[in-house]
Design an enzyme around this catalytic site. Structure first.
Site, short mmCIF file in Angstrom:
data_model
loop_
_atom_site.label_atom_id
_atom_site.label_comp_id
_atom_site.label_asym_id
_atom_site.label_seq_id
_atom_site.Cartn_x
_atom_site.Cartn_y
_atom_site.Cartn_z
N CYS A 35 1.39 -0.96 0.27
CA CYS A 35 -0.29 -0.35 -0.33
C CYS A 35 0.65 1.60 0.38
O CYS A 35 0.04 2.28 -0.18
CB CYS A 35 -0.92 0.07 1.46
SG CYS A 35 0.18 0.30 2.65
N ASP A 37 2.22 2.49 2.87
CA ASP A 37 2.21 3.32 3.83
C ASP A 37 3.19 3.57 4.69
O ASP A 37 3.82 2.40 4.86
CB ASP A 37 0.93 3.12 4.81
CG ASP A 37 -0.46 3.34 3.93
OD1 ASP A 37 -0.30 4.14 3.11
OD2 ASP A 37 -1.46 3.30 4.43
N CYS A 60 -3.16 5.37 5.26
CA CYS A 60 -4.41 5.81 5.25
C CYS A 60 -5.17 5.31 6.61
O CYS A 60 -3.92 5.98 7.66
CB CYS A 60 -4.44 4.26 4.79
SG CYS A 60 -4.23 2.56 6.57
N CYS A 104 -2.88 -3.11 8.62
CA CYS A 104 -2.49 -1.10 9.38
C CYS A 104 -2.25 -1.49 10.90
O CYS A 104 -1.05 -0.53 10.85
CB CYS A 104 -3.45 -0.60 8.90
SG CYS A 104 -4.42 -0.49 7.42
FE1 FES Z 1 -1.61 0.18 4.05
FE2 FES Z 1 -3.42 1.05 5.63
S1 FES Z 1 -3.88 -0.02 4.15
S2 FES Z 1 -1.71 0.72 6.13
#
Ligand code: FES
Length: 130
Positions: A35, A37, A60, A104
Site C-alpha cells: 500500500c 504506507d 491510511c 495497518c
Molecule cells: Fe496499508 Fe493501511 S492501507 S497501512
C-alpha cells in the site's frame, strides 16, 4: 454495521501523540510495500520505562488510528511490555478493524519493535538484558 468503529474514527480524526521527539532514544520506521504506507515511531526511554512516544504516519486512516492507539497503549509502560504489544491487541483496542485493514495495525506493532531494537542497539543491549 459501519465499516469503522467509533474508536477508529476518533483516533483517525484526533490522533494522539503525533509528532517528533528530538534526541529520541529509539526510532523505528517501517513501511508496507503493497500500500506504500509508512509509519515512524519515536521513543523516549528512562530507566526502561517509555516516558514519551510520538509518531508520524504517512498512510491510511486505519494506519493513523493504529499508530495513535498503539502509542497510547505503550506510553508509561516498561520496554519489555511494549515489546509484547501485538497488532491484535491494537486492533482490539480500536474495537476491531476490517479484515483488509488488519495489516495497518501490523505496521504499528512492527514500528514499535523496530524502535525498541534501535534503542537496544544504541545502548549496546540485547533483549535478554533488558
Ligand atoms: Fe496499508 Fe493501511 S492501507 S497501512
Amino acid at each position: 454495521m459501519a465499516l469503522y468503529s467509533d474508536k477508529v474514527m476518533d483516533h483517525f480524526r484526533n490522533p494522539r501523540n503525533v509528532g517528533v521527539i528530538e534526541n529520541a532514544d529509539g526510532i523505528g520506521e517501517v513501511g508496507n510495500a503493497k500500500c506504500g504506507d509508512i509509519m515512524k515511531i519515536y521513543l523516549k526511554i528512562d530507566n526502561e520505562i517509555i516516558t514519551d512516544v510520538k509518531f508520524e504516519t504517512f498512510g491510511c486512516g486505519s494506519a493513523i488510528a493504529s499508530s495513535s492507539m498503539a502509542t497510547e497503549l505503550i506510553k508509561g509502560k516498561p520496554v519489555s511490555e511494549a515489546l509484547q504489544l501485538s497488532n491484535k491487541a491494537v486492533a482490539e483496542a480500536l474495537d476491531g478493524l476490517p479484515a483488509h485493514k488488519l495489516h495497518c495495525s501490523v505496521l504499528a506493532e512492527e514500528a514499535i519493535k523496530t524502535a525498541i531494537e534501535d534503542y537496544y542497539k544504541k545502548n549496546d543491549k540485547t533483549e535478554s538484558q533488558a
